[in-house]
Write a protein that holds these residues in place. Structure first.
Motif, PDB file in Angstrom:
ATOM      1  N   PRO A   1       9.132  -0.910  -8.715  1.00 26.19           N
ATOM      2  CA  PRO A   1       8.816   0.393  -9.332  1.00 26.19           C
ATOM      3  C   PRO A   1       7.373   0.793  -9.041  1.00 26.19           C
ATOM      4  O   PRO A   1       6.495  -0.055  -8.916  1.00 26.19           O
ATOM      5  N   ASN A   2       7.144   2.084  -8.965  1.00 27.79           N
ATOM      6  CA  ASN A   2       5.789   2.552  -8.649  1.00 27.79           C
ATOM      7  C   ASN A   2       4.804   2.369  -9.797  1.00 27.79           C
ATOM      8  O   ASN A   2       3.602   2.548  -9.622  1.00 27.79           O
ATOM      9  N   THR A   3       5.288   2.000 -10.978  1.00 27.19           N
ATOM     10  CA  THR A   3       4.401   1.810 -12.127  1.00 27.19           C
ATOM     11  C   THR A   3       4.017   0.346 -12.341  1.00 27.19           C
ATOM     12  O   THR A   3       3.343   0.025 -13.313  1.00 27.19           O
ATOM     13  N   THR A   4       4.437  -0.541 -11.447  1.00 26.32           N
ATOM     14  CA  THR A   4       4.141  -1.967 -11.607  1.00 26.32           C
ATOM     15  C   THR A   4       2.639  -2.218 -11.505  1.00 26.32           C
ATOM     16  O   THR A   4       2.002  -1.786 -10.541  1.00 26.32           O
ATOM     17  N   PRO A   5       2.025  -2.914 -12.489  1.00 23.68           N
ATOM     18  CA  PRO A   5       0.593  -3.246 -12.379  1.00 23.68           C
ATOM     19  C   PRO A   5       0.330  -4.146 -11.180  1.00 23.68           C
ATOM     20  O   PRO A   5       1.177  -4.967 -10.800  1.00 23.68           O
ATOM     21  N   LEU A   6      -0.835  -4.009 -10.590  1.00 23.66           N
ATOM     22  CA  LEU A   6      -1.151  -4.759  -9.379  1.00 23.66           C
ATOM     23  C   LEU A   6      -1.183  -6.265  -9.619  1.00 23.66           C
ATOM     24  O   LEU A   6      -0.773  -7.044  -8.753  1.00 23.66           O
ATOM     25  N   ASP A   7      -1.674  -6.692 -10.775  1.00 29.31           N
ATOM     26  CA  ASP A   7      -1.726  -8.141 -11.009  1.00 29.31           C
ATOM     27  C   ASP A   7      -0.324  -8.722 -11.141  1.00 29.31           C
ATOM     28  O   ASP A   7      -0.047  -9.825 -10.656  1.00 29.31           O
TER      29      ASP A   7
ATOM     30  N   ALA B   1     -11.072  -7.595  -9.203  1.00 28.44           N
ATOM     31  CA  ALA B   1     -10.092  -8.541  -9.748  1.00 28.44           C
ATOM     32  C   ALA B   1      -9.776  -8.217 -11.203  1.00 28.44           C
ATOM     33  O   ALA B   1      -8.622  -8.309 -11.639  1.00 28.44           O
ATOM     34  N   LEU B   2     -10.789  -7.813 -11.974  1.00 32.06           N
ATOM     35  CA  LEU B   2     -10.561  -7.485 -13.380  1.00 32.06           C
ATOM     36  C   LEU B   2      -9.736  -6.218 -13.549  1.00 32.06           C
ATOM     37  O   LEU B   2      -9.012  -6.069 -14.537  1.00 32.06           O
ATOM     38  N   ASP B   3      -9.836  -5.305 -12.574  1.00 34.42           N
ATOM     39  CA  ASP B   3      -9.150  -4.017 -12.695  1.00 34.42           C
ATOM     40  C   ASP B   3      -7.691  -4.049 -12.263  1.00 34.42           C
ATOM     41  O   ASP B   3      -6.997  -3.039 -12.405  1.00 34.42           O
ATOM     42  N   LEU B   4      -7.226  -5.163 -11.708  1.00 31.15           N
ATOM     43  CA  LEU B   4      -5.856  -5.200 -11.193  1.00 31.15           C
ATOM     44  C   LEU B   4      -4.830  -4.882 -12.274  1.00 31.15           C
ATOM     45  O   LEU B   4      -3.816  -4.228 -12.004  1.00 31.15           O
ATOM     46  N   SER B   5      -5.065  -5.343 -13.490  1.00 28.96           N
ATOM     47  CA  SER B   5      -4.090  -5.106 -14.562  1.00 28.96           C
ATOM     48  C   SER B   5      -4.093  -3.656 -15.021  1.00 28.96           C
ATOM     49  O   SER B   5      -3.139  -3.204 -15.668  1.00 28.96           O
ATOM     50  N   GLU B   6      -5.148  -2.908 -14.682  1.00 28.26           N
ATOM     51  CA  GLU B   6      -5.261  -1.520 -15.124  1.00 28.26           C
ATOM     52  C   GLU B   6      -4.739  -0.529 -14.085  1.00 28.26           C
ATOM     53  O   GLU B   6      -4.706   0.667 -14.341  1.00 28.26           O
ATOM     54  N   ARG B   7      -4.322  -1.035 -12.917  1.00 31.10           N
ATOM     55  CA  ARG B   7      -3.919  -0.150 -11.844  1.00 31.10           C
ATOM     56  C   ARG B   7      -2.480  -0.439 -11.424  1.00 31.10           C
ATOM     57  O   ARG B   7      -2.014  -1.574 -11.511  1.00 31.10           O
ATOM     58  N   ALA B   8      -1.784   0.595 -10.969  1.00 34.07           N
ATOM     59  CA  ALA B   8      -0.378   0.470 -10.563  1.00 34.07           C
ATOM     60  C   ALA B   8      -0.270   0.503  -9.050  1.00 34.07           C
ATOM     61  O   ALA B   8      -1.193   0.938  -8.344  1.00 34.07           O
ATOM     62  N   VAL B   9       0.891   0.067  -8.546  1.00 35.04           N
ATOM     63  CA  VAL B   9       1.070  -0.036  -7.096  1.00 35.04           C
ATOM     64  C   VAL B   9       1.018   1.322  -6.409  1.00 35.04           C
ATOM     65  O   VAL B   9       0.615   1.417  -5.233  1.00 35.04           O
ATOM     66  N   ASP B  10       1.406   2.405  -7.117  1.00 31.74           N
ATOM     67  CA  ASP B  10       1.399   3.705  -6.456  1.00 31.74           C
ATOM     68  C   ASP B  10      -0.008   4.225  -6.182  1.00 31.74           C
ATOM     69  O   ASP B  10      -0.188   5.196  -5.458  1.00 31.74           O
ATOM     70  N   GLU B  11      -1.028   3.567  -6.751  1.00 34.53           N
ATOM     71  CA  GLU B  11      -2.403   3.987  -6.508  1.00 34.53           C
ATOM     72  C   GLU B  11      -2.924   3.510  -5.160  1.00 34.53           C
ATOM     73  O   GLU B  11      -3.854   4.101  -4.613  1.00 34.53           O
ATOM     74  N   ILE B  12      -2.373   2.425  -4.638  1.00 34.62           N
ATOM     75  CA  ILE B  12      -2.892   1.882  -3.379  1.00 34.62           C
ATOM     76  C   ILE B  12      -1.816   1.779  -2.301  1.00 34.62           C
ATOM     77  O   ILE B  12      -2.105   1.331  -1.199  1.00 34.62           O
ATOM     78  N   MET B  13      -0.588   2.175  -2.588  1.00 32.09           N
ATOM     79  CA  MET B  13       0.494   2.017  -1.615  1.00 32.09           C
ATOM     80  C   MET B  13       0.274   2.922  -0.409  1.00 32.09           C
ATOM     81  O   MET B  13      -0.431   3.939  -0.470  1.00 32.09           O
TER      82      MET B  13
END
Length: 441
Positions: free
Chosen positions: A299-305, A204-216
């Motif tokens: 966009p693929n750079t959108t943060p997960l949170d 949960a804490l890492d969501l802001s550090e990761r982008a949608v293209d990492e898990i899509m």
């Protein structure tokens, strides 16, 4: 006899009492500094919310940590220097020129025990309670010493400025996220926090550090519907699919014109069959794009949170991911984001899939190439870097600067990587092991 009476006169006992009082003050300042810096702001906030004025004062005075530390150090140094001077003068009446050396030894012992170790031990053991108790007097001290502390602050900054050192009193030494993450890791290493609980909170804490293209889901794996197919073919495709929402394309898979929900399609076809006299003709005229919803692109750079908040705000669970040129890269769902926190989510309709990670009898990890580095690290407690690549296969390609062939072996980041399977230009399986572990013969 008269000389002894002279030495132990009223001024002697006044000096002894003053020195003892100064040692108490020194202990107070030392303990206060430790309590106010060691106290958890979260626990203080909880106590303040319950009506504790001391906890609220402690939160207030710790907001300006530079001013607080400056005031406490100023008070501590004043009483220590004064106590040492008075002790030297007092011992001079007994030992003359040897009083300086003796005073240094005596005050070092007294200050170490009664003004440092003892109060700081108590303050660390009862940080929040001690911080609440000392908050009011320290608030007064901070107010009294603030002009001197302000002057000292400017002098220090002026001295540090030529060396390129700039101080910012509003900067936290330890970010809240790092503090929580560190506490979780320590708790897990000591057996106080379960691995699953640690992974959920860190996820949960890492969501802001990761982008949608990492898990899509990559575009090559997306199941799509061709709007030009026969409606019954489309219905069969939806019924056989394990997904309830499928993108609809026209002419080519880059041209997404909508997202079809299986329930909407089944409901519409049932209505056509049950209400029309000639359902075959009506079905031929049926346009699937009319029951599909407008596609939602991100966009693929959108943060997960941020993306999770957008899903909740829009009451949507499905988005198509595009790059800066508008080209389709993949898709992401709300479930994908939630799985980053709670782990894999499956139901009775999900097909049983082979594990992306297994361990062989010789100590190797058999890893699917598309497994994310983050998932591998969480499953194995390893620390492979994920700054340059999202998947294990991507890391191998990045480090080797080539597309390896089956049988090639690489060593980096403390691991031995062997490519065991490849499909076209994709690495589909690898065999891995830590370099410091020697497999049995």
């Amino acid at each position: 006899m008269e000389q002894t009476i002279y030495i132990f006169d009223t001024s002697f006992w006044i000096s002894v009492s003053a020195i003892a009082g100064l040692l108490v003050l020194s202990g107070f300042f030392s303990g206060s500094e430790t309590a106010l810096t060691a106290a958890s702001r979260g626990k203080l906030r909880a106590k303040a919310d319950k009506g504790s004025r001391g906890a609220q004062r402690a939160l207030t005075i710790t907001e300006d940590s530079e001013r607080l530390i400056g005031s406490v150090l100023l008070g501590n140094n004043l009483v220590n220097i004064l106590a040492t001077s008075m002790t030297t003068a007092l011992l001079a009446r007994f030992f003359g020129e040897n009083a300086v050396a003796l005073s240094t030894i005596v005050m070092t012992i007294l200050v170490l025990i009664f003004a440092e170790v003892l109060p700081k031990t108590y303050a660390i053991t009862n940080a929040e309670r001690a911080a609440s108790l000392v908050s009011h007097p320290i608030q007064v001290v901070t107010f009294m010493f603030s002009p001197i502390v302000l002057a000292v602050r400017w002098v220090v900054r002026a001295i540090l400025w030529p060396f390129g050192v700039q101080t910012d009193p509003d900067t936290n030494i330890l970010a809240v996220r790092e503090e929580i993450a560190g506490a979780l890791k320590i708790g897990h290493s000591e057996g106080l926090v379960e691995k699953e609980d640690r992974d959920r909170i860190l996820g949960a804490l890492d969501l802001s550090e990761r982008a949608v293209d990492e898990i899509m889901l990559h575009r090559s794996d997306i199941e799509m519907i061709n709007v030009e197919d026969d409606p019954m073919v489309i219905l069969d495709q939806c019924l056989e699919s394990k997904h309830t929402r499928l993108p609809v394309f026209k002419q080519n898979k880059e041209n997404i014109i909508g997202v079809l929900h299986a329930k909407d399609l089944a409901r519409t076809i049932y209505r056509i069959i049950s209400t029309h006299k000639n359902p075959d003709i009506a079905l031929k005229r049926f346009d699937v794009s009319k029951v599909s919803k407008e596609p939602y692109f991100v966009p693929n750079t959108t943060p997960l949170d941020d993306q999770m908040r957008q899903f909740l705000r829009l009451h949507s669970h499905f988005a198509l991911v595009v790059d800066e040129y508008g080209s389709l890269q993949g898709l992401i769902t709300l479930e994908d984001i939630l799985e980053e926190i709670v782990g894999e989510i499956t139901d009775e309709f999900d097909e049983a899939e082979d594990s992306t990670l297994a361990k062989s009898s010789d100590g190797h990890f058999i890893v699917e190439g598309g497994m994310t580095i983050r998932d591998f690290n969480r499953a194995t407690e390893c620390q492979l870097p994920d700054e340059e690549a999202n998947t294990v296969a991507g890391l191998v390609i990045h480090e080797s600067q080539m597309i390896p062939t089956v049988g090639q072996v690489f060593s980096f980041h403390g691991f031995r990587f062997e490519v065991t399977e490849r499909d076209a230009n994709r690495i589909t399986e690898l065999k891995m092991r830590p370099l410091h572990i020697i497999p049995p013969n």
